[in-house]
Structure formats: structure tokens, C-alpha cells
Write a protein that holds these residues in place. Structure first.
Motif, PDB file in Angstrom:
ATOM      1  N   ARG A 122      21.748 -33.580  -9.476  1.00 35.27           N
ATOM      2  CA  ARG A 122      22.106 -34.333  -8.271  1.00 35.27           C
ATOM      3  C   ARG A 122      21.335 -33.708  -7.109  1.00 35.27           C
ATOM      4  NH1 ARG A 122      27.752 -34.216  -4.973  1.00 35.27           N
ATOM      5  NH2 ARG A 122      27.224 -35.838  -3.454  1.00 35.27           N
ATOM      6  N   ILE A 123      20.592 -34.529  -6.387  1.00 32.21           N
ATOM      7  CA  ILE A 123      19.774 -34.081  -5.273  1.00 32.21           C
ATOM      8  C   ILE A 123      20.357 -34.656  -3.987  1.00 32.21           C
ATOM      9  CG2 ILE A 123      17.444 -33.997  -4.312  1.00 32.21           C
ATOM     10  CD1 ILE A 123      17.679 -32.808  -7.154  1.00 32.21           C
ATOM     11  N   GLN A 124      20.477 -33.815  -2.961  1.00 26.96           N
ATOM     12  CA  GLN A 124      20.893 -34.271  -1.640  1.00 26.96           C
ATOM     13  C   GLN A 124      19.846 -33.799  -0.637  1.00 26.96           C
ATOM     14  OE1 GLN A 124      25.168 -33.908  -0.680  1.00 26.96           O
ATOM     15  NE2 GLN A 124      25.300 -32.827  -2.633  1.00 26.96           N
ATOM     16  N   ILE A 125      19.373 -34.728   0.181  1.00 23.48           N
ATOM     17  CA  ILE A 125      18.363 -34.409   1.188  1.00 23.48           C
ATOM     18  C   ILE A 125      18.890 -34.837   2.548  1.00 23.48           C
ATOM     19  CG2 ILE A 125      16.011 -34.818   2.004  1.00 23.48           C
ATOM     20  CD1 ILE A 125      15.234 -35.488  -0.886  1.00 23.48           C
ATOM     21  N   ARG A 126      18.802 -33.941   3.509  1.00 29.61           N
ATOM     22  CA  ARG A 126      19.098 -34.245   4.916  1.00 29.61           C
ATOM     23  C   ARG A 126      17.832 -33.923   5.685  1.00 29.61           C
ATOM     24  NH1 ARG A 126      24.617 -34.915   5.611  1.00 29.61           N
ATOM     25  NH2 ARG A 126      25.874 -34.038   3.967  1.00 29.61           N
TER      26      ARG A 126
END
Length: 87
Positions: free
Chosen positions: A5-9
Motif C-alpha cells: 500500500r503506497i500513500q503519497i502526499r
């Protein structure tokens, strides 16, 4: 291949998606870049404080059913109860 799972801000936007990759940094980086190149990631406006920085986080997603074992039962005072249910 593992599921991550990848989260980018970044720059006031947020994306959350999954990729399949080998478990090494270069392969994971390439999988993220490939996913970004396909333009199928939904970017949402984010109220994150600092719009000049980029945060990328990842975590391995483990299928909960893959490690599930049958619940053992034991009779206690004439009532059958489940034991050993935690992983």
C-alpha cells in the motif's frame, strides 16, 4: 511478489493505492513509477500543512485469510468456547 500500500502526499494532494512488487527498494520504486505513469491514480486535494514537501509511505499488505488457522474449541463448565483465535 508482494502487495504494498503506497500513500503519497505532495504539493497539497494525496494518493493512496496498491502495487505488486518484489521486496527490494529498486523494484518497489519502479512499480510506483509505473503506476504513476499509467495515470490511473486518483489524486485528492489534501489540507496537509507543508505543500513544499513530499511524503511517500509504504507498507506491506498481508492477506488476513492467508494466515488464518481454524479456531480450536474447549469445553469449559459444559459450554464450548473458542480458544487460540488470535494470530
Amino acid at each position: 511478489m508482494k502487495n504494498f500500500r503506497i500513500q503519497i502526499r505532495a504539493y497539497g494532494y494525496y494518493a493512496d493505492f496498491n502495487v505488486k512488487s518484489e521486496d527490494d527498494s529498486k523494484a518497489l520504486e519502479n512499480a510506483i513509477v509505473d503506476k504513476l505513469g499509467k495515470n490511473d491514480i486518483k489524486w485528492e486535494k489534501d489540507g496537509f500543512i507543508n505543500k513544499s514537501k513530499i511524503w511517500v509511505t509504504y507498507e506491506e499488505v498481508i492477506d488476513a485469510n492467508a494466515h488464518q488457522r481454524p479456531i480450536q474449541t474447549k469445553k469449559v463448565l459444559g459450554v464450548e468456547v473458542g480458544t487460540g483465535a488470535s494470530i
